[in-house]
Scaffold this active site. Structure first.
Site, PDB file in Angstrom:
ATOM      1  CB  VAL A 257      -0.923   0.024   1.229  1.00  0.00           C
ATOM      2  CG1 VAL A 257      -1.844   1.243   1.194  1.00  0.00           C
ATOM      3  CG2 VAL A 257      -1.733  -1.263   1.334  1.00  0.00           C
ATOM      4  CB  CYS A 258       0.940   4.244   0.299  1.00  0.00           C
ATOM      5  SG  CYS A 258       1.301   6.008   0.192  1.00  0.00           S
ATOM      6  CB  ALA A 259       5.674   4.695   0.914  1.00  0.00           C
TER       7      ALA A 259
END
Length: 308
Positions: free
Chosen positions: A105-107
């Site tokens: 998720v995300c970074a």
């Protein structure tokens, strides 16, 4: 029962973690229980929001049916993110090599990149980090402005709340869309979104201005975009004339009129419905078009024409 292991790093965002964890946890309420575990290099990890989180330092035994998820963390750049230990990266590689799925998720996509799992594969991350991800991992195929991607058991999602969409997608793939819909409904999620949908909806793309009157007009249109909304009614609702509202709206949104903004919301919602199997005719009725030909015309336009 399948096992979902969340890898926690210092500065982990709570929603990156809690969103997918809630999805898999609630699947058990509908007869598909999952075991959730949380691992880290230390027994306590401080989240980006200041809440300390307990974790195991020993990884559980996993098989090919299990999933490893790396939630994102707070960092203005991927380079400035937390250190990822060699053992974590080796675990990610080993699980995928053994036939298991890994997700981010995300970074968290940076962890998969450092593990070599993005090489030659489609992936995504938060829109603020996409260019850097592509530069840091040039062999990765970074897909911009989508909610999530899947490629050879490597699943990546955009920022923060898109982890919920990712988890719902994985439930739908494994157990069918009905289960994913049940979980989404219980979580009071507005709709289960497809991976190809843009990270920023029209309701967000045109909200970066500072004009209170236009924001109030947008609030009204957002809430009732499927209804007839005469310009005179919208203008009166925010206390300005029709001409003034049109001029202010055009300036604040980068060229849109209130009608164009409403049409943009209708088309975006219609595209979502069509992507989930609704006919064009039914989608047109659902979003307020009296004539399906109007929806077809707007869909056929180039994006700049349909929303400008």
């Amino acid at each position: 029962m399948s096992h979902v292991v969340f890898v926690l790093v210092p500065g982990v965002h709570l929603l990156d973690l809690a969103g997918p964890a809630q999805v898999f946890s609630m699947a058990g309420d509908f007869g598909q229980p999952y075991r959730l575990s949380y691992v880290a290099d230390q027994e306590e990890v401080c989240s980006a929001q200041g809440l300390p989180l307990a974790a195991h330092t020993q990884w559980p035994e996993l098989n090919a049916d299990d999933l490893v998820v790396v939630p994102g963390w707070r960092a203005s750049t991927l380079r400035g993110g937390p250190e990822l230990s060699r053992s974590v990266l080796e675990r990610l590689r080993a699980h995928h090599t053994a036939g298991g799925a890994v997700a981010s998720v995300c970074a968290g996509a940076e962890a998969l990149g450092r593990a070599g799992l993005l090489d030659g594969r489609r992936c995504t991350t938060h829109h603020h980090l996409q260019d850097e991800l592509a530069a840091r991992h040039p062999r990765a195929i970074v897909v911009r402005d989508v909610l999530f991607t899947t490629d050879d058991r490597v699943v990546t999602s955009a920022g923060i709340a898109s982890g919920i969409d990712l988890a719902l997608h994985l439930l739908a793939v494994r157990h069918g869309p009905a289960l994913a819909a049940q979980v989404a409904r219980d979580m009071v999620v507005y709709a289960r979104r497809n991976g190809h949908e843009p990270q920023a909806s029209a309701m967000l793309r045109h909200r970066s201005h500072l004009d209170d009157a236009v924001h109030r007009a947008q609030d009204l249109i957002d809430a009732r975009f499927a209804e007839p909304l005469p310009l005179a009614y919208v203008a009166a609702s925010v206390g300005v004339s029709e001409r003034t509202l049109t001029r202010m709206f055009h300036r604040a949104t980068g060229g849109l009129t209130p009608l164009r903004y409403q049409q943009t919301l209708r088309v975006e919602r219609a595209e979502h419905l069509i992507g989930h199997g609704t006919t064009v005719e039914a989608a047109a009725r659902e979003v307020g078009f009296q004539d399906v030909r109007m929806l077809r015309r707007l869909r056929s336009r180039a994006p700049s024409e349909a929303t400008g």
